[in-house]
Motif scaffolding. Structure first.
Motif, short mmCIF file in Angstrom:
data_model
loop_
_atom_site.label_atom_id
_atom_site.label_comp_id
_atom_site.label_asym_id
_atom_site.label_seq_id
_atom_site.Cartn_x
_atom_site.Cartn_y
_atom_site.Cartn_z
N LEU A 18 0.82 -1.21 0.00
CA LEU A 18 0.00 0.00 0.00
C LEU A 18 0.86 1.27 0.00
O LEU A 18 0.51 2.25 -0.65
CB LEU A 18 -0.94 0.00 1.21
CG LEU A 18 -2.08 -1.02 1.15
CD1 LEU A 18 -2.82 -1.06 2.49
CD2 LEU A 18 -3.03 -0.73 0.01
N GLN A 19 1.99 1.24 0.69
CA GLN A 19 2.88 2.40 0.71
C GLN A 19 3.55 2.61 -0.65
O GLN A 19 3.75 3.74 -1.08
CB GLN A 19 3.94 2.24 1.80
CG GLN A 19 3.40 2.39 3.20
CD GLN A 19 4.44 2.07 4.26
OE1 GLN A 19 5.56 1.66 3.96
NE2 GLN A 19 4.07 2.26 5.52
N GLN A 20 3.89 1.52 -1.32
CA GLN A 20 4.57 1.62 -2.61
C GLN A 20 3.61 1.90 -3.77
O GLN A 20 4.04 2.33 -4.84
CB GLN A 20 5.35 0.34 -2.89
CG GLN A 20 6.50 0.12 -1.95
CD GLN A 20 7.15 -1.23 -2.12
OE1 GLN A 20 6.84 -1.99 -3.04
NE2 GLN A 20 8.07 -1.57 -1.22
N ASN A 21 2.33 1.63 -3.57
CA ASN A 21 1.33 1.80 -4.63
C ASN A 21 0.13 2.58 -4.12
O ASN A 21 -1.00 2.08 -4.13
CB ASN A 21 0.87 0.41 -5.12
CG ASN A 21 2.01 -0.41 -5.64
OD1 ASN A 21 2.47 -0.24 -6.76
ND2 ASN A 21 2.52 -1.33 -4.80
N PRO A 22 0.35 3.82 -3.70
CA PRO A 22 -0.73 4.56 -3.03
C PRO A 22 -1.93 4.89 -3.92
O PRO A 22 -3.02 5.10 -3.42
CB PRO A 22 -0.03 5.84 -2.57
CG PRO A 22 1.12 6.01 -3.49
CD PRO A 22 1.56 4.61 -3.84
N THR A 24 -3.09 2.93 -6.48
CA THR A 24 -3.55 1.74 -7.19
C THR A 24 -4.21 0.80 -6.20
O THR A 24 -3.61 0.43 -5.20
CB THR A 24 -2.37 1.01 -7.87
OG1 THR A 24 -1.69 1.91 -8.73
CG2 THR A 24 -2.84 -0.17 -8.67
N SER A 25 -5.44 0.42 -6.48
CA SER A 25 -6.11 -0.55 -5.61
C SER A 25 -5.57 -1.94 -5.94
O SER A 25 -5.08 -2.18 -7.06
CB SER A 25 -7.62 -0.51 -5.83
OG SER A 25 -7.95 -1.09 -7.07
N PRO A 26 -5.67 -2.87 -5.02
CA PRO A 26 -5.26 -4.24 -5.34
C PRO A 26 -5.99 -4.81 -6.54
O PRO A 26 -5.39 -5.51 -7.36
CB PRO A 26 -5.60 -5.01 -4.05
CG PRO A 26 -5.52 -3.98 -2.98
CD PRO A 26 -6.05 -2.72 -3.62
N GLN A 27 -7.27 -4.47 -6.68
CA GLN A 27 -8.04 -4.94 -7.83
C GLN A 27 -7.46 -4.41 -9.13
O GLN A 27 -7.37 -5.13 -10.12
CB GLN A 27 -9.52 -4.53 -7.70
CG GLN A 27 -10.24 -5.22 -6.57
CD GLN A 27 -10.08 -4.52 -5.22
OE1 GLN A 27 -9.33 -3.55 -5.06
NE2 GLN A 27 -10.77 -5.02 -4.22
N GLN A 28 -7.08 -3.13 -9.14
CA GLN A 28 -6.48 -2.54 -10.34
C GLN A 28 -5.15 -3.22 -10.66
O GLN A 28 -4.85 -3.48 -11.83
CB GLN A 28 -6.26 -1.04 -10.14
CG GLN A 28 -7.53 -0.23 -10.12
CD GLN A 28 -7.26 1.21 -9.69
OE1 GLN A 28 -6.46 1.47 -8.79
NE2 GLN A 28 -7.94 2.14 -10.34
N ALA A 29 -4.36 -3.48 -9.64
CA ALA A 29 -3.06 -4.11 -9.86
C ALA A 29 -3.22 -5.50 -10.46
O ALA A 29 -2.52 -5.88 -11.41
CB ALA A 29 -2.28 -4.19 -8.55
N VAL A 30 -4.17 -6.27 -9.94
CA VAL A 30 -4.41 -7.61 -10.47
C VAL A 30 -4.94 -7.53 -11.89
O VAL A 30 -4.50 -8.29 -12.77
CB VAL A 30 -5.39 -8.39 -9.55
CG1 VAL A 30 -5.86 -9.68 -10.22
CG2 VAL A 30 -4.72 -8.69 -8.22
N GLN A 31 -5.84 -6.61 -12.16
CA GLN A 31 -6.37 -6.46 -13.51
C GLN A 31 -5.26 -6.10 -14.49
O GLN A 31 -5.23 -6.61 -15.62
CB GLN A 31 -7.48 -5.41 -13.55
CG GLN A 31 -8.27 -5.43 -14.84
CD GLN A 31 -8.97 -6.75 -15.08
OE1 GLN A 31 -9.72 -7.22 -14.25
NE2 GLN A 31 -8.72 -7.36 -16.23
#
Length: 59
Positions: A18-22, A24-31
């Motif tokens: 979460l700190q490294q990807n403020p 981007t939601s986890p869903q967006q990252a997976v997509q």
């Protein structure tokens, strides 16, 4: 490794992510991983089952 240690490590991973990807939601990252081909649908299903086991939720 006992379950408490596993949960602590998972929570540490989550905080770091979460700190490294403020923005981007986890869903967006997976997509993004699925869209780019870096993750297959089969891999997604495997990880989804693991995550459901950790959280006790059905996603």
């Amino acid at each position: 490794m006992n379950p408490l240690q596993m949960m602590q490590q998972f929570n540490q991973f989550r905080q770091n992510w979460l700190q490294q990807n403020p923005n981007t939601s986890p869903q967006q990252a997976v997509q993004q991983l699925l869209n780019s081909g870096k993750m297959s649908q089969q891999q997604f299903e495997q990880f989804r089952k693991i995550a459901n086991g950790f959280s006790g939720m059905k996603m």
